[in-house]
Design a protein around this motif. Structure first.
Motif, PDB file in Angstrom:
ATOM      1  N   TYR A   1       0.843  -1.193   0.000  1.00  0.00           N
ATOM      2  CA  TYR A   1       0.000   0.000   0.000  1.00  0.00           C
ATOM      3  C   TYR A   1       0.883   1.249   0.000  1.00  0.00           C
ATOM      4  O   TYR A   1       1.906   1.296   0.688  1.00  0.00           O
ATOM      5  CB  TYR A   1      -0.876   0.043   1.254  1.00  0.00           C
TER       6      TYR A   1
ATOM      7  N   GLY B   1      -4.568  -8.721   2.989  1.00  0.00           N
ATOM      8  CA  GLY B   1      -4.856  -7.615   3.886  1.00  0.00           C
ATOM      9  C   GLY B   1      -6.022  -7.883   4.813  1.00  0.00           C
ATOM     10  O   GLY B   1      -6.519  -6.976   5.454  1.00  0.00           O
ATOM     11  N   GLN B   2      -6.437  -9.149   4.903  1.00  0.00           N
ATOM     12  CA  GLN B   2      -7.582  -9.473   5.746  1.00  0.00           C
ATOM     13  C   GLN B   2      -7.187  -9.919   7.145  1.00  0.00           C
ATOM     14  O   GLN B   2      -8.046 -10.198   7.965  1.00  0.00           O
ATOM     15  CB  GLN B   2      -8.376 -10.613   5.096  1.00  0.00           C
ATOM     16  N   GLY B   3      -5.881  -9.999   7.389  1.00  0.00           N
ATOM     17  CA  GLY B   3      -5.439 -10.555   8.654  1.00  0.00           C
ATOM     18  C   GLY B   3      -5.621  -9.626   9.828  1.00  0.00           C
ATOM     19  O   GLY B   3      -5.978  -8.450   9.691  1.00  0.00           O
ATOM     20  N   ARG B   4      -5.318 -10.153  10.990  1.00  0.00           N
ATOM     21  CA  ARG B   4      -5.475  -9.427  12.239  1.00  0.00           C
ATOM     22  C   ARG B   4      -4.178  -8.763  12.666  1.00  0.00           C
ATOM     23  O   ARG B   4      -4.140  -8.091  13.690  1.00  0.00           O
ATOM     24  CB  ARG B   4      -5.926 -10.395  13.341  1.00  0.00           C
ATOM     25  N   ASP B   5      -3.121  -8.985  11.922  1.00  0.00           N
ATOM     26  CA  ASP B   5      -1.802  -8.564  12.370  1.00  0.00           C
ATOM     27  C   ASP B   5      -1.426  -7.158  11.957  1.00  0.00           C
ATOM     28  O   ASP B   5      -0.316  -6.719  12.204  1.00  0.00           O
ATOM     29  CB  ASP B   5      -0.731  -9.524  11.833  1.00  0.00           C
ATOM     30  N   GLY B   6      -2.316  -6.448  11.346  1.00  0.00           N
ATOM     31  CA  GLY B   6      -1.978  -5.093  10.947  1.00  0.00           C
ATOM     32  C   GLY B   6      -1.064  -5.072   9.744  1.00  0.00           C
ATOM     33  O   GLY B   6      -0.773  -6.093   9.128  1.00  0.00           O
ATOM     34  N   TYR B   7      -0.611  -3.917   9.442  1.00  0.00           N
ATOM     35  CA  TYR B   7       0.235  -3.679   8.292  1.00  0.00           C
ATOM     36  C   TYR B   7       1.564  -3.143   8.803  1.00  0.00           C
ATOM     37  O   TYR B   7       1.593  -2.368   9.743  1.00  0.00           O
ATOM     38  CB  TYR B   7      -0.425  -2.647   7.362  1.00  0.00           C
TER      39      TYR B   7
ATOM     40  N   PHE C   1      -8.195  -0.943  13.768  1.00  0.00           N
ATOM     41  CA  PHE C   1      -6.785  -0.938  14.137  1.00  0.00           C
ATOM     42  C   PHE C   1      -6.438   0.356  14.867  1.00  0.00           C
ATOM     43  O   PHE C   1      -7.052   1.395  14.621  1.00  0.00           O
ATOM     44  CB  PHE C   1      -5.885  -0.985  12.893  1.00  0.00           C
TER      45      PHE C   1
ATOM     46  N   TYR D   1      -2.793   2.558  15.556  1.00  0.00           N
ATOM     47  CA  TYR D   1      -1.380   2.684  15.274  1.00  0.00           C
ATOM     48  C   TYR D   1      -0.807   3.837  16.097  1.00  0.00           C
ATOM     49  O   TYR D   1      -1.492   4.831  16.373  1.00  0.00           O
ATOM     50  CB  TYR D   1      -1.132   2.982  13.791  1.00  0.00           C
TER      51      TYR D   1
ATOM     52  N   PHE E   1       1.998  -0.734  14.610  1.00  0.00           N
ATOM     53  CA  PHE E   1       0.722  -1.388  14.882  1.00  0.00           C
ATOM     54  C   PHE E   1       0.617  -1.724  16.366  1.00  0.00           C
ATOM     55  O   PHE E   1       1.545  -2.276  16.959  1.00  0.00           O
ATOM     56  CB  PHE E   1       0.619  -2.658  14.044  1.00  0.00           C
TER      57      PHE E   1
ATOM     58  N   TYR F   1      -5.718  -4.798  17.309  1.00  0.00           N
ATOM     59  CA  TYR F   1      -6.761  -5.045  16.309  1.00  0.00           C
ATOM     60  C   TYR F   1      -8.025  -5.562  16.986  1.00  0.00           C
ATOM     61  O   TYR F   1      -7.965  -6.348  17.942  1.00  0.00           O
ATOM     62  CB  TYR F   1      -6.267  -6.097  15.311  1.00  0.00           C
TER      63      TYR F   1
ATOM     64  N   ARG G   1     -10.871  -1.091   8.477  1.00  0.00           N
ATOM     65  CA  ARG G   1     -10.750  -1.804   7.210  1.00  0.00           C
ATOM     66  C   ARG G   1     -12.054  -2.543   6.943  1.00  0.00           C
ATOM     67  O   ARG G   1     -12.483  -3.345   7.777  1.00  0.00           O
ATOM     68  CB  ARG G   1      -9.595  -2.799   7.274  1.00  0.00           C
TER      69      ARG G   1
END
Lengths: 116, 115
Positions: free
Chosen positions: A33, A99-105, B35, B37, B47, B50, B95
């Motif tokens: 992104y 990008g659907q995960g829970r771990d953030g970006y 989220f 940040y 991060f 979540y 998101r």
């Protein structure tokens, strides 16, 4: 690499010039992104890559902005005919899936672009 | 379209005390992710936590917890036992579950922790 790397960290350019900003994501991350962050604002979405293709470029402000990711890893954001209003921090982020995960970006430290 | 609202431009807290940073969102989706940040002065976005819209419990990660109230569309971040290193900008993001799964960020809240 261990994290998302963005180069250069700072770029000063004259109005009207062309610039390229580079993002090297975490190895194996398929989602990438680009965001733009103006002073005092939150990150604003520009473009999203899934692999080599731009899955969503709806955030690009105009046709002076273009981005590529030819081999599905490194991405380059290209800005033609820069304007003073393009001055901002350009952030790149990557994610290991769609990008659907829970771990953030995972974000890079950004490139601060100043157009004078 | 999603919209994230962070109404507190700046917050101050005494070291070792707890602080709540507000976030409300607007969406017509039933399924989404939220989220938080942290952005220190170095500029990198870190991060923190979540929350999925269908998670039965509020998320917690160490000193961070999320006060999630789905009906009110709010997802406030609670930082317990504040430390000087917590001084930073904090951004809430949402998101959608669908489309390109692209997070939308709020304008952020600046947190300053006093000794």
């Amino acid at each position: 690499g261990a994290g998302v790397s963005q180069t250069p960290s700072n770029k000063v350019t004259e109005k009207g010039k062309y610039v390229e900003l580079r993002c090297d994501p975490i190895s194996g991350h398929t989602a990438l992104y680009w965001y733009r962050q103006s002073l005092g604002q939150g990150p604003e979405f520009l473009i999203y890559f899934q692999g080599t293709g731009a899955a969503d470029d709806s955030g690009l402000p105009n046709d002076r902005f273009f981005a590529v990711r030819p081999e599905g890893s490194v991405s380059t954001l290209k800005i033609q005919r820069t304007e003073r209003g393009d001055s901002a921090v350009y952030l790149c982020a990557s994610s290991p899936n769609t990008g659907q995960g829970r771990d953030g970006y995972t974000f890079g430290s950004g490139t601060r672009l100043t157009v004078v | 379209a999603q919209k994230i609202t962070q109404t507190q431009p700046g917050m101050f807290v005494q070291e070792k005390e707890a602080v709540t940073l507000d976030c409300t969102y607007d969406t017509s989706d039933q399924s989404y992710g939220l989220f938080w940040y942290k952005q220190p002065s170095s500029g990198e976005m870190i991060f923190l936590i979540y929350q999925g819209s269908y998670d039965e419990q509020n998320a917690t990660e160490g000193r961070y917890s999320l006060n999630f109230q789905k009906a009110r569309k709010s997802a406030n971040l609670v930082i317990s036992a504040s430390q000087l290193g917590d001084s930073a900008m904090y951004f809430c993001a949402m998101r959608p579950r669908g489309g390109s799964y692209i997070p939308t960020f709020g304008r952020g809240t600046s947190l300053i922790v006093h000794p």
